[in-house]
Design a protein around this motif. Sequence first.
Motif, PDB file in Angstrom:
ATOM      1  N   ALA A  95      14.634 -33.143 -33.241  1.00  0.00           N
ATOM      2  CA  ALA A  95      15.097 -33.895 -34.560  1.00  0.00           C
ATOM      3  C   ALA A  95      14.026 -35.009 -34.816  1.00  0.00           C
ATOM      4  N   GLN A  96      12.859 -34.002 -35.675  1.00  0.00           N
ATOM      5  CA  GLN A  96      11.838 -35.276 -36.571  1.00  0.00           C
ATOM      6  C   GLN A  96      12.426 -35.774 -37.722  1.00  0.00           C
ATOM      7  N   ASN A  97      13.256 -34.993 -38.471  1.00  0.00           N
ATOM      8  CA  ASN A  97      14.351 -35.952 -39.134  1.00  0.00           C
ATOM      9  C   ASN A  97      14.282 -36.678 -39.275  1.00  0.00           C
ATOM     10  N   TRP A  98      15.210 -36.696 -38.007  1.00  0.00           N
ATOM     11  CA  TRP A  98      16.056 -37.706 -37.810  1.00  0.00           C
ATOM     12  C   TRP A  98      14.254 -39.041 -37.069  1.00  0.00           C
ATOM     13  N   ALA A  99      13.491 -39.309 -37.337  1.00  0.00           N
ATOM     14  CA  ALA A  99      13.090 -39.589 -37.192  1.00  0.00           C
ATOM     15  C   ALA A  99      11.945 -40.693 -38.251  1.00  0.00           C
ATOM     16  N   LEU A 100      11.268 -39.039 -39.317  1.00  0.00           N
ATOM     17  CA  LEU A 100      10.729 -39.499 -40.414  1.00  0.00           C
ATOM     18  C   LEU A 100      12.173 -40.506 -41.014  1.00  0.00           C
ATOM     19  N   ALA A 104      11.512 -44.493 -42.664  1.00  0.00           N
ATOM     20  CA  ALA A 104      11.412 -44.535 -43.964  1.00  0.00           C
ATOM     21  C   ALA A 104      12.369 -46.226 -44.000  1.00  0.00           C
ATOM     22  N   PHE A 105      13.869 -46.247 -43.134  1.00  0.00           N
ATOM     23  CA  PHE A 105      14.542 -47.053 -43.534  1.00  0.00           C
ATOM     24  C   PHE A 105      13.865 -47.885 -42.134  1.00  0.00           C
ATOM     25  N   PHE A 140      19.939 -49.806 -36.796  1.00  0.00           N
ATOM     26  CA  PHE A 140      20.107 -47.689 -37.159  1.00  0.00           C
ATOM     27  C   PHE A 140      19.547 -46.744 -37.150  1.00  0.00           C
ATOM     28  N   SER A 141      18.663 -47.265 -37.719  1.00  0.00           N
ATOM     29  CA  SER A 141      17.070 -46.691 -38.532  1.00  0.00           C
ATOM     30  C   SER A 141      16.203 -46.571 -37.264  1.00  0.00           C
TER      31      SER A 141
END
Lengths: 467, 221
Positions: A95-100, A104-105, A140-141
């Motif tokens: 789930a790397q996109n969640w971390a990326l 960012a946010f 949330f981020s």
Amino acid sequence: MTMKSEYSPTDKASRWPILFLLISGAVWLVLAGIFGLIASVQLHSPDFMAVCPIFTYGRTVAIAETAFVYGWLANAGLALALWVLMRLSGEPLRAQNWALGGTAFWNLSILGAVIGLSLGDLSGFELLQLPSYLQLILFFSYAAIAIPGLLAWSGRLRRVSFASHWYAAAALFLFPWLLSIAHVMLFSAPVRGVLQPIVAGWYAQSVWTLVLAPLALSIAYFVVPKVTGKVLPSYEFASLGFWCLIFVGGLTGGRHLVGGPVPAWISSLAVVSCALLFFHTFVVLLNLRGAFTAPGVAVKFIAFGIAAYVLGAVFDTVTSFHSVAVQTQFTYFDEAQKQLALYGAATSILFGGAYFAVPRITGKAWLSPLLVRSHLVLSLLGIMLLVVSLASAGAAQSHDLLDASVPFATITAHTRDSLLGVTAAQFLLLLGNICFLANFYGTACEILNISQPATFSPSSAMETPAS
Amino acid sequence: MSEQPNDPRLDQAKASDGSVLDAHETALSRQHAADGARYRLLPIGILFTLSGLILFAGTYLNRYAGHYSARIFNENAKPSTGAVVAVKADPIALGKTQFNAVCITCHQANGQGIAGIYPPLAGSEWVNGPSARVIRIVLYGLKGTVNVEGHAYGAAAMPVFGQVAGSAYNWNDEKIAAVLTYVRQEWGNKAGPITADEVAAVHKAVGDRKEESETELLDLK
């Protein structure tokens, strides 16, 4: 299980979210240093940059604190905790996109917070100066960044759990809890009167004891046995130390309210919790004492951090007692304790973790040995000077403040020399942090240079303790 | 490129990740087997430390937590017995406050009143006389001529102070007792104190009534 080498395709596949978090942290660290330097100059030369409302003291100090805690400590702590969880799981980060996306946010909202603070949108609560409208995004981020960490924890290849797991997972779970409660009770449905400082004190203290300290400890618990190659001494007590922190860590918030207009049991409970927390600190010291004799830059930073952690716990306990609090409260001594914790303990351990982790994330050794050494020397000197100067300013203040015949201007004049020391310390730290950022940036760019991989000496199986 | 063992650019690890996990897991499970029945000094020391801290915590909380009451702000407050302790105000202090707020307008700070209009309190035979009379004067007021130290006063009426119908002040019995006690020991007066219970007794026995007159009062002993 096959023995993985120190740098494997697993690390390569997980590197981007971790690097993104870490480099944003390093940038915020330098920014926090600049604003911290300005704020420290304004303490002894109040007209410095005072013509510009953005750079007045109240705002610079809030920006420095926010950039430091939410920009540097949170970003770097999360980066290294994710890295440790990934290494212990033996699998690439999922789930790397969640971390990326979360990173960012997270960083956009810190940027928004810095802009908001510079326009005067301060909340007035310590360690939660962020404008309230950004806190939901932060919530949330952070949760999004935590997801890969929790997946690495729950999906680890072996059911064995290690101290680093506990501390990292605790920090990942607890921050959203703390932030949501503080947000509801202080901003969206604010409690009234004396309840506000109680909630604010609980939040400020818990962010340290339940989030930042566990993040740092999860890294220390991983790096120290890796470098020493020995089983942590008295490891059987590590879980007791961990649960001690989780149970009483949040109760120490009333420490700042001693003598204040709050029911006596709140501050008495905090005094007792500080003392009980000392058991946790004692276990950490016993477990990680190998750091004090091991070689290497990473462990030097971590050993310094552990020493600061223990010293900070002693000071917290001693100054929480009513008779001592009378002397130290509302003086620079409070600030000295805060810096001892956030800079001396957390930041040092994170630096150590970064020096250990970055070559294992990028596959490259650090670019410049000179910058590494300069950073080490500047940081350790800077932190010691910072804490000692603040403490001596606090001592001068407390002596004068208790004497009603001393005018306020005289008190301010008496702290001037110590505050010059604070500025010097902030300057050293800023220089050191610029070295760190430059070296880190250069090392990260080396990823593109495939010709010079770092040569890790083969790591062997851990020595079992001689009993 | 080769790194020396102590190259600051690269911290070498002596143990692999997997072996860190294994060795610590083993360390936990081996603990009992390896020790046999022997006690090791360190674990006992740690447990004593924890027990000592818990003992301290319990003792401290028992002494300084103010029984976890939301109303106790001073950690040094003596443990409460559970009984509600109402703090009694000093009647002289309370009476002085009341006198300075209201009575002083007519009777003056020196208690001398104003000749021909307001009777004096200092040395007055009424103030130093039977408590039943003065209680009634303040509680129900006084209308008509009154003779004090050989001078007649009748130009102004004493207002009604008690919690009775038509009262302008609605002072409770405690305040009336306090102001009387104050007046009866000030300016050289030597009469004894009057308690709130005495005032309450009169109040209860008489109930509501119009202002007193001198003749009615002189009938009281």
